[in-house]
Structure formats: structure tokens, C-alpha cells
Write a protein that holds these residues in place. Structure first.
Motif, PDB file in Angstrom:
ATOM      1  N   ASP A  40       0.667  -1.295   0.051  1.00  0.00           N
ATOM      2  CA  ASP A  40       0.024  -0.078  -0.022  1.00  0.00           C
ATOM      3  C   ASP A  40       0.790   1.227  -0.038  1.00  0.00           C
ATOM      4  OD1 ASP A  40       0.942   0.494   2.834  1.00  0.00           O
ATOM      5  OD2 ASP A  40      -0.984  -0.495   3.539  1.00  0.00           O
ATOM      6  N   GLY A  76      -4.902  -6.836   3.725  1.00  0.00           N
ATOM      7  CA  GLY A  76      -6.199  -6.977   4.544  1.00  0.00           C
ATOM      8  C   GLY A  76      -7.405  -7.323   3.536  1.00  0.00           C
ATOM      9  N   ALA A  77      -8.792  -7.553   4.022  1.00  0.00           N
ATOM     10  CA  ALA A  77      -9.557  -7.911   2.836  1.00  0.00           C
ATOM     11  C   ALA A  77     -10.063  -6.436   2.301  1.00  0.00           C
ATOM     12  CB  ALA A  77     -10.849  -8.540   3.840  1.00  0.00           C
ATOM     13  N   ASP A  78     -10.050  -5.350   2.908  1.00  0.00           N
ATOM     14  CA  ASP A  78     -10.354  -4.220   2.139  1.00  0.00           C
ATOM     15  C   ASP A  78      -9.477  -4.104   0.835  1.00  0.00           C
ATOM     16  OD1 ASP A  78      -8.093  -3.721   3.765  1.00  0.00           O
ATOM     17  OD2 ASP A  78      -8.731  -1.697   4.257  1.00  0.00           O
ATOM     18  N   LEU A  79      -8.370  -4.203   1.083  1.00  0.00           N
ATOM     19  CA  LEU A  79      -7.613  -3.925  -0.376  1.00  0.00           C
ATOM     20  C   LEU A  79      -7.635  -5.137  -1.161  1.00  0.00           C
ATOM     21  CD1 LEU A  79      -4.144  -2.546   1.405  1.00  0.00           C
ATOM     22  CD2 LEU A  79      -6.037  -1.338  -0.119  1.00  0.00           C
ATOM     23  N   GLU A  81     -10.344  -6.995  -1.668  1.00  0.00           N
ATOM     24  CA  GLU A  81     -11.543  -6.914  -2.405  1.00  0.00           C
ATOM     25  C   GLU A  81     -11.463  -5.658  -3.560  1.00  0.00           C
ATOM     26  OE1 GLU A  81     -16.382  -6.045  -1.208  1.00  0.00           O
ATOM     27  OE2 GLU A  81     -14.957  -5.373  -0.054  1.00  0.00           O
ATOM     28  N   GLU A  82     -10.660  -4.855  -3.313  1.00  0.00           N
ATOM     29  CA  GLU A  82     -10.648  -3.671  -4.220  1.00  0.00           C
ATOM     30  C   GLU A  82      -9.688  -3.975  -5.268  1.00  0.00           C
ATOM     31  OE1 GLU A  82      -9.118   0.955  -4.726  1.00  0.00           O
ATOM     32  OE2 GLU A  82      -9.157   0.112  -2.836  1.00  0.00           O
ATOM     33  N   TYR A  83      -8.574  -4.700  -5.037  1.00  0.00           N
ATOM     34  CA  TYR A  83      -7.454  -4.719  -5.931  1.00  0.00           C
ATOM     35  C   TYR A  83      -7.020  -6.182  -6.608  1.00  0.00           C
ATOM     36  CZ  TYR A  83      -5.772  -0.294  -5.063  1.00  0.00           C
ATOM     37  OH  TYR A  83      -5.800   1.199  -4.916  1.00  0.00           O
ATOM     38  N   ASP A  96      -4.801 -15.221  -2.884  1.00  0.00           N
ATOM     39  CA  ASP A  96      -5.179 -14.471  -1.685  1.00  0.00           C
ATOM     40  C   ASP A  96      -5.409 -14.906  -0.454  1.00  0.00           C
ATOM     41  OD1 ASP A  96      -5.994 -11.784  -0.618  1.00  0.00           O
ATOM     42  OD2 ASP A  96      -8.062 -12.476  -0.587  1.00  0.00           O
ATOM     43  N   SER A  98      -6.192 -13.201   2.397  1.00  0.00           N
ATOM     44  CA  SER A  98      -7.194 -12.565   3.414  1.00  0.00           C
ATOM     45  C   SER A  98      -8.498 -13.310   3.416  1.00  0.00           C
ATOM     46  CB  SER A  98      -7.714 -11.262   2.885  1.00  0.00           C
ATOM     47  OG  SER A  98      -8.624 -11.268   1.817  1.00  0.00           O
ATOM     48  N   CYS A 100     -11.377 -12.333   2.288  1.00  0.00           N
ATOM     49  CA  CYS A 100     -12.316 -11.649   1.732  1.00  0.00           C
ATOM     50  C   CYS A 100     -13.004 -12.728   0.579  1.00  0.00           C
ATOM     51  CB  CYS A 100     -11.634 -10.668   0.738  1.00  0.00           C
ATOM     52  SG  CYS A 100     -12.700  -9.687  -0.402  1.00  0.00           S
TER      53      CYS A 100
END
Length: 341
Positions: A40, A76-79, A81-83, A96, A98, A100
Motif C-alpha cells: 500500500d 487486508g480484506a479491504d485491499l 476486495e478492491e485490487y 489471496d 485474506s 475476503c
């Protein structure tokens, strides 16, 4: 495709990302081309070591995933989910770590030593999910017994180290221990309460049934991995004041009687498992002295349950960063390259 594989390690500055880079450097079966390290914005521009060199971390938001065939995600799951879908859309396969995508029907959930054939399902989404590290430990050891005698029920308690919360968890445990020895106030930010010289019998927020989120991850992921033949699972997750290495007590019940001797023979032949001789009082594995740095789930205290005619009890330990996470990503990557790319 070229004989060499280009790989991106996303979340390269994380404990799991660094472990993955170590494993990639050690693995002589992989023909690596370029290895990119990505993270990140906060970590971009820093450096991580790989094969004696220090690679500069590239920013995730700007990275071109069309340069690589496989991306190992340790964010993390947020990144994720996005990338992860963006990376898959650029033509690489994402593995992956995470939580997610673990319950997504379009994403295979894979433990390389348990269900390697599931890798074939990656084409639907371009993403493969790693399971929870404790699920990886548990099923690596339990699956051979399940195949032989039909495990019907599992009661487990996990003892999970501070590194399960990443570098911040390790640093908080170290700071708390130092503060205690120096008679200073204890501060808890990463963990809900003081972890040093303490036990925290809940990991993650409570769900409506009174079980924690970490406990229900285990239930749901075991269910998905074993499908219609999945045993019922009753878990308790505990955070312990250990820096690295997870442990687990397992009580299981089987459809068919399985003696401790027969179980030991099955486990001795299982990939990813080491059985410790139970005849010696000293011969039991511990997270710190045995698991850290190992690529095996170590099984000790194997015995028949005196309270149940078809019960077995086991003690498991494993390196949560390597065996529970990074190694499975690399093993899955190797299966993907060998059989599907």
C-alpha cells in the motif's frame, strides 16, 4: 507461456509477505523470472530483502499486474476486495490470503496438502483463496483420519500467537512485556486487553450465536472445504502471549473406530505432517521450540479419548506465518503453474 514465471508479492512488508519471499528464495523447483514487491501507499518506496538483494516496494494502486502471471496477496480484506479483481482482470492469477473471498462460490478455497485439485476452479474469477491459518493446520492433520474413519465431530481450542495480528501485534506484546518488567503502565491498542502474561479467550467480534468471528471462520471454512462430508465443529479461539507459532488441542469423534496406533500410521504418511513420538514424556512439540521455521504441522499427545469409544485427542503446532499462510500460497502457486498455466 515462458518457462520462467513472473510473480508479484502484494503486502510484501507484512510478516506473511516476508515469509513468502523467504520461501520463494528457498524453493529450487520454481523457475522464477522477475519478482515484484508491492504494498500500500504507506509502505511504497521502502525495501524488502529477496535473495540477498533489497527490492524497492512498488505502490499497489499503480502496479501493472499484466507484468506477472501470479500475484500472491498478503493484505487486508479491504485491499484484497478492491485490487484482487483488478489484478485478475489484467491477466494474472491472484492467490489471496485474506478472508475476503473464502466463501465465494466462484473462488476455490485451497489447502495444497488437502484439496490440490480445487485449483482448477480458478478460471471462473482468476482468484484462489487461502483458508484461515488454523483451518490449514487442522485439516492438514485431520483429513487423512477423516478419509479413513469418517470424522463426525471436532472440538478444538486454538492458542494463537501475537503475530496473527501482524507486526503491530508482535510489537504490542513486546512493549507490554517490557513495560511489566520495568514497572510501567500496560497499554493495549492492538488487542482488546493486556496480552503479556495473559490469555484472551476471544478473537474477533462476537456474532449473534455467541461465537467469535474467528471461531465462525473455522466452522464455515471447514464446511466449505469438506462439503457434505464435513464434521460438526465446535471451536474456541484463544490469543496467547507467544510471538510466533500457533497451537491447537483437538478432540475428534469418528464414525469407525480408529486406534491411536492406526491414526499415527496414517498421519506419518500424510503430506505436510510430522508425528512426534508419544512414548517419551519430553517428546511433544511446542510452537516456539518446534514449529517456528518449520513447514510441517506437528502432531503430538496423540491418544484415544477415555470418555468416548470412538474419540481421539491430538495436540497440533505450526508456524502460522509459514505453514499457516505463506507456504500454502507458494504451494498453490506451484500446482497452478505445473498443471494449469
Amino acid at each position: 507461456m515462458s518457462d520462467q514465471i513472473n510473480i508479484a508479492v502484494v503486502g510484501a512488508s507484512s510478516l506473511e509477505g516476508k515469509a513468502a519471499l523467504e520461501i520463494l528464495a528457498e524453493d529450487k523447483d520454481l523457475s522464477l523470472g522477475q519478482v515484484f514487491v508491492v504494498d500500500d501507499e504507506a509502505q511504497a518506496g521502502g525495501r524488502v530483502e529477496f535473495e540477498g538483494k533489497h527490492l524497492r516496494i512498488q505502490p499497489l494502486a499503480k502496479f501493472d499486474f499484466s507484468q506477472v502471471q501470479v500475484a500472491l496477496f498478503f493484505v487486508g480484506a479491504d485491499l484484497a476486495e478492491e485490487y484482487a479483481p483488478k489484478a485478475a482482470g489484467q491477466g494474472c492469477v491472484v492467490i489471496d490470503d485474506s478472508d475476503c473471498f473464502r466463501l465465494d462460490d466462484d473462488v476455490p478455497l485451497v489447502i495444497a496438502d488437502v484439496n490440490p485439485e480445487a485449483v482448477a476452479g480458478y478460471k471462473e474469477s482468476g482468484i484462489i483463496a487461502n483458508p484461515n491459518g488454523c483451518v490449514n493446520m487442522l485439516l492438514t492433520a485431520i483429513k487423512p483420519l477423516h478419509d479413513a474413519a469418517g470424522v463426525t465431530r471436532i472440538n478444538i481450542s486454538t492458542y494463537q500467537s501475537a503475530s496473527g495480528r501482524g507486526q503491530a501485534g508482535v510489537e504490542e506484546l513486546a512493549a507490554q512485556a517490557t513495560a511489566m518488567f520495568n514497572m510501567r503502565d500496560i497499554k493495549a491498542k492492538v488487542f482488546a486487553k493486556q496480552l503479556a502474561f495473559n490469555l484472551l479467550p476471544m478473537i474477533g467480534a462476537l456474532e449473534n450465536n455467541g461465537y467469535s468471528r474467528e471461531e465462525m471462520k473455522i466452522v464455515r471454512e471447514v464446511g466449505r472445504l469438506l462439503g457434505d462430508q464435513a464434521p460438526s465443529v465446535n471451536p474456541t479461539t484463544v490469543r496467547v502471549p507467544v510471538f510466533h507459532g500457533h497451537a491447537m488441542t483437538v478432540h475428534l469423534e469418528t464414525r469407525d473406530k480408529l486406534t491411536a496406533e492406526a491414526a499415527a500410521r496414517l498421519l506419518a504418511q500424510a503430506p505436510g505432517v510430522t508425528v512426534v513420538d508419544v512414548d517419551s514424556e519430553e517428546a511433544y512439540p511446542t510452537p516456539v521450540t518446534c514449529a517456528v521455521g518449520s513447514d510441517k504441522v506437528m502432531v503430538g499427545r496423540l491418544r484415544e479419548d477415555i470418555s468416548h469409544p470412538k474419540g481421539l485427542d491430538l495436540w497440533l503446532v505450526a508456524d502460522n506465518l509459514r505453514k499457516g499462510s505463506a507456504l500454502n500460497s507458494v504451494q498453490t502457486c506451484k500446482i497452478l503453474i505445473k498443471d494449469y498455466l
